[in-house]
Design a protein around this motif. Sequence first.
Motif, short mmCIF file in Angstrom:
data_model
loop_
_atom_site.label_atom_id
_atom_site.label_comp_id
_atom_site.label_asym_id
_atom_site.label_seq_id
_atom_site.Cartn_x
_atom_site.Cartn_y
_atom_site.Cartn_z
N PRO A 384 -48.65 -95.21 42.17
CA PRO A 384 -48.06 -93.88 42.43
C PRO A 384 -46.77 -93.95 43.25
CG PRO A 384 -50.42 -93.83 42.79
CD PRO A 384 -50.06 -95.27 42.62
N LEU A 385 -46.60 -94.99 44.05
CA LEU A 385 -45.39 -95.10 44.86
C LEU A 385 -44.16 -95.37 44.00
CD1 LEU A 385 -46.76 -97.21 47.86
CD2 LEU A 385 -46.49 -94.73 47.71
N LEU A 386 -44.38 -95.80 42.77
CA LEU A 386 -43.25 -96.04 41.86
C LEU A 386 -42.71 -94.74 41.28
CD1 LEU A 386 -44.68 -99.11 39.86
CD2 LEU A 386 -43.20 -99.13 41.88
N MET A 387 -43.41 -93.64 41.56
CA MET A 387 -43.01 -92.36 40.96
C MET A 387 -43.07 -91.22 41.96
SD MET A 387 -45.01 -92.64 37.34
CE MET A 387 -46.58 -92.75 38.17
N ASP A 388 -42.93 -91.53 43.25
CA ASP A 388 -43.11 -90.48 44.25
C ASP A 388 -41.81 -89.73 44.57
OD1 ASP A 388 -41.77 -92.42 45.63
OD2 ASP A 388 -43.23 -92.61 47.27
N SER A 389 -40.81 -89.89 43.74
CA SER A 389 -39.60 -89.08 43.87
C SER A 389 -39.00 -88.91 42.49
CB SER A 389 -38.58 -89.76 44.80
OG SER A 389 -38.02 -90.89 44.18
N ASN A 390 -38.18 -87.89 42.34
CA ASN A 390 -37.50 -87.69 41.06
C ASN A 390 -36.69 -88.91 40.67
OD1 ASN A 390 -38.57 -85.16 41.09
ND2 ASN A 390 -36.62 -84.07 40.92
N ARG A 391 -36.01 -89.49 41.65
CA ARG A 391 -35.14 -90.64 41.35
C ARG A 391 -35.93 -91.82 40.83
NH1 ARG A 391 -30.53 -91.79 45.48
NH2 ARG A 391 -29.59 -90.18 44.19
N LYS A 392 -37.09 -92.09 41.45
CA LYS A 392 -37.92 -93.19 40.96
C LYS A 392 -38.47 -92.87 39.57
CE LYS A 392 -39.51 -94.86 45.50
NZ LYS A 392 -40.71 -95.05 46.36
N LEU A 393 -38.90 -91.62 39.37
CA LEU A 393 -39.50 -91.27 38.09
C LEU A 393 -38.48 -91.34 36.97
CD1 LEU A 393 -41.92 -90.42 36.45
CD2 LEU A 393 -41.42 -88.03 37.03
N VAL A 394 -37.24 -90.90 37.23
CA VAL A 394 -36.26 -90.95 36.15
C VAL A 394 -35.98 -92.41 35.76
CG1 VAL A 394 -34.07 -91.08 37.45
CG2 VAL A 394 -34.18 -89.79 35.31
N GLY A 395 -36.10 -93.32 36.71
CA GLY A 395 -35.96 -94.74 36.37
C GLY A 395 -37.09 -95.20 35.46
N SER A 396 -38.32 -94.73 35.74
CA SER A 396 -39.45 -95.10 34.89
C SER A 396 -39.31 -94.50 33.50
CB SER A 396 -40.76 -94.63 35.53
OG SER A 396 -41.01 -95.32 36.74
N VAL A 397 -38.84 -93.25 33.42
CA VAL A 397 -38.64 -92.60 32.12
C VAL A 397 -37.55 -93.34 31.34
CG1 VAL A 397 -37.96 -90.47 30.96
CG2 VAL A 397 -39.43 -90.38 32.98
N ALA A 398 -36.48 -93.72 32.03
CA ALA A 398 -35.41 -94.47 31.37
C ALA A 398 -35.92 -95.81 30.86
CB ALA A 398 -34.25 -94.68 32.33
N ASN A 399 -36.83 -96.42 31.59
CA ASN A 399 -37.43 -97.68 31.15
C ASN A 399 -38.21 -97.48 29.86
OD1 ASN A 399 -38.35 -100.45 31.47
ND2 ASN A 399 -40.32 -99.58 32.08
N ILE A 400 -38.93 -96.37 29.76
CA ILE A 400 -39.66 -96.05 28.53
C ILE A 400 -38.68 -95.85 27.38
CG2 ILE A 400 -41.04 -94.24 27.44
CD1 ILE A 400 -42.43 -93.88 30.19
N ALA A 401 -37.62 -95.07 27.65
CA ALA A 401 -36.64 -94.78 26.61
C ALA A 401 -35.93 -96.06 26.14
CB ALA A 401 -35.61 -93.79 27.16
N TRP A 402 -35.52 -96.86 27.09
CA TRP A 402 -34.72 -98.03 26.78
C TRP A 402 -35.50 -99.07 25.98
CZ3 TRP A 402 -29.79 -98.82 26.66
CH2 TRP A 402 -29.30 -100.13 26.55
N ASN A 403 -36.77 -99.23 26.33
CA ASN A 403 -37.57 -100.29 25.72
C ASN A 403 -38.47 -99.80 24.59
OD1 ASN A 403 -36.95 -102.76 27.43
ND2 ASN A 403 -37.49 -101.25 29.01
N GLY A 404 -38.33 -98.52 24.21
CA GLY A 404 -39.12 -98.00 23.10
C GLY A 404 -40.60 -97.99 23.39
N LEU A 405 -40.98 -97.73 24.65
CA LEU A 405 -42.39 -97.71 25.01
C LEU A 405 -43.00 -96.36 24.65
CD1 LEU A 405 -42.07 -99.38 28.54
CD2 LEU A 405 -42.56 -100.48 26.34
N PRO A 406 -44.33 -96.28 24.49
CA PRO A 406 -44.97 -95.00 24.15
C PRO A 406 -44.70 -93.95 25.23
CG PRO A 406 -46.51 -96.84 23.92
CD PRO A 406 -45.31 -97.39 24.60
N LEU A 407 -44.63 -92.68 24.80
CA LEU A 407 -44.35 -91.61 25.77
C LEU A 407 -45.49 -91.44 26.77
CD1 LEU A 407 -42.67 -88.88 23.50
CD2 LEU A 407 -41.59 -90.61 24.94
N ASN A 408 -46.70 -91.90 26.43
CA ASN A 408 -47.82 -91.82 27.38
C ASN A 408 -47.96 -93.10 28.19
OD1 ASN A 408 -48.82 -93.59 25.48
ND2 ASN A 408 -50.80 -92.56 25.25
N TYR A 409 -46.93 -93.91 28.23
CA TYR A 409 -46.99 -95.21 28.92
C TYR A 409 -47.43 -95.06 30.38
CZ TYR A 409 -45.22 -99.49 31.14
OH TYR A 409 -45.09 -100.64 31.88
N LEU A 410 -46.86 -94.10 31.09
CA LEU A 410 -47.19 -93.93 32.51
C LEU A 410 -48.64 -93.45 32.68
CD1 LEU A 410 -43.88 -92.29 33.78
CD2 LEU A 410 -44.59 -94.68 34.01
#
Length: 446
Positions: A384-410
Amino acid sequence: MIAINLRAVCAMWMGATGLFLPLLSMAGIPIAHWTQASGAQVYLVQSPAIPMVDVQIEFDAGSRRDPASQSGLASVMAGSMSNGVRAHGADPALDENGLSEAWADLGASFGGAASADRLSFSLRSLTYPDLLPKAVALAARQLGEPSYPEALWLRDRPKMLAALKQADTRPATLAGRAFSQAVYGSHPYGQEMTEATLMRISVQDMRALHAHAVQPCHAKVSIVGAVDKAQADALVKQLFSRVTVAACAPLAAVPEVQALQAASEKRIAFASAQAQVLIGQPGFKRNDPDFFALTVGNHILGGGGFSSRLTEEVREKRGLSYSVYSSFSPGLHAGAFGIGLQTRPDQAQQALDLVRTVLARFVKEGPTEKELQAAKDNLIGGFPLLMDSNRKLVGSVANIAWNGLPLNYLDTWTQRVQALTVADVQAAFARKLQPDTMATVVLGAD
C-alpha cells in the motif's frame, strides 16, 4: 495573483504530504482506458478526495533510441524543454525565467526526463476551474513549442561536461560503466553519455528529435486525480493541441539484449580505500511471466536489505562489507541482474568467492519456506505504501500502461505474490540466471 499564490502553497503542502488515504479504503483501483482519435492512449484513475491531478505523458523515445554517437540526446532534449517556449499567435515567447515564474504563479509543475526506455513528462496541478485550464495550456505550450535557445545550450553544456569529468574520477562510476559494457555489449542499454557524445549534440538535433518523438499517436498518458473521464479526455486533447502532428510511422524495432555465452572477469586498478565488486548478466523483460517469482526471490537473495541472504552471509557472518545487494532492472528488454558490494581491497577475492557460492546455491535450491513467507509478509505489508499518494499511483498506472500489464494488475498483485511457492521461485531463478557465465568487474582490489 495573490489568491493563486496562496493556493499554490496549498498545492505544495498537499504534494509534500502525499494525501491519498481515501483511495486505500477502496476495494479496488479501477483504471479506465481508451484511445483517442489521435492515437493517444489514456489511462485514468479518478481520485476525487483532493482537488489535484497528476499526469504522466510517455513516449517510446528513451536513450535506447539515441544514436550511439549522440548518446544522451533524449535526456538533454527533455531537460532543455524548460529553457523557454516560442511565441505563437497572441501568446508571447517565454524564456526560462518567464516559464518558471508562470508555473510558480499557477502552483503547478511540469517537467521532462528520459530513461533507457521512456521519454516522460509530468504535470501536477490543482483542479480548480480557474487554475487547471491555465496549467494544461502552459504544459501544452512547453510540450509542443519548446524554443531550444542555442545560447542556453551553450551555457548548460559546459556544466554537464564538468559533471561528467567529475563522475569519471569516482570508482563506482568506472566500475558501473565496465559492468554495463560487459553485460550489454553493443546493445543500446549499455550506451552512456560521454564528453564526446555530448559535444556532438546541437539544438537542431534536439528539435529534430522532438518533432519526431513527441507525437500523440505514440503517447501513453496516465492520469490520477479529481477529474472525470470527459475532463481527462479534454485535458489530453488540450495537451497535444500545440504539437505539430506528423505522419505516424511505426517505430523501428530495437534488438534484444543477447545472453552471455561465457564468463568474463575484468580487473581495474584504482587506488581506493574500498574495492568495488560487481557480478551479473542480462536479466528479464518487465512483461516476463516470471516477474513475481523473480521479484520475491530477489528480495530474499539480496534485495531485502539487512534481512537478505547475501547480507546474512557477507556482512553478518563474515564482516566483509557494510552492505551487499542484488537487483533486477527489467524493461522493454532484458535489463541487468547484478550483485554489488564494496569491501577492503585485500578482502575483495574472498567476498567475490562467497557471493558466487551464495548465488549458485540460491539458483540451485531456491529459498526456504521460512524465507519465502517472510518475504511475502514484508512485500505485501509494504505494497500500500507504493500507492499512498497520487504521484506514486500515477507512476504505477504508467507502469501498467507502458508494459501492457492487465488493468487489474494492482488489484491482483497481492494474490499473485501470496500464491508463490518455493518451487516457483527456484524454477524462475534457474530459468533466468546462469551463475557459470556471468560477468564480473572488480575495481581497486589488491
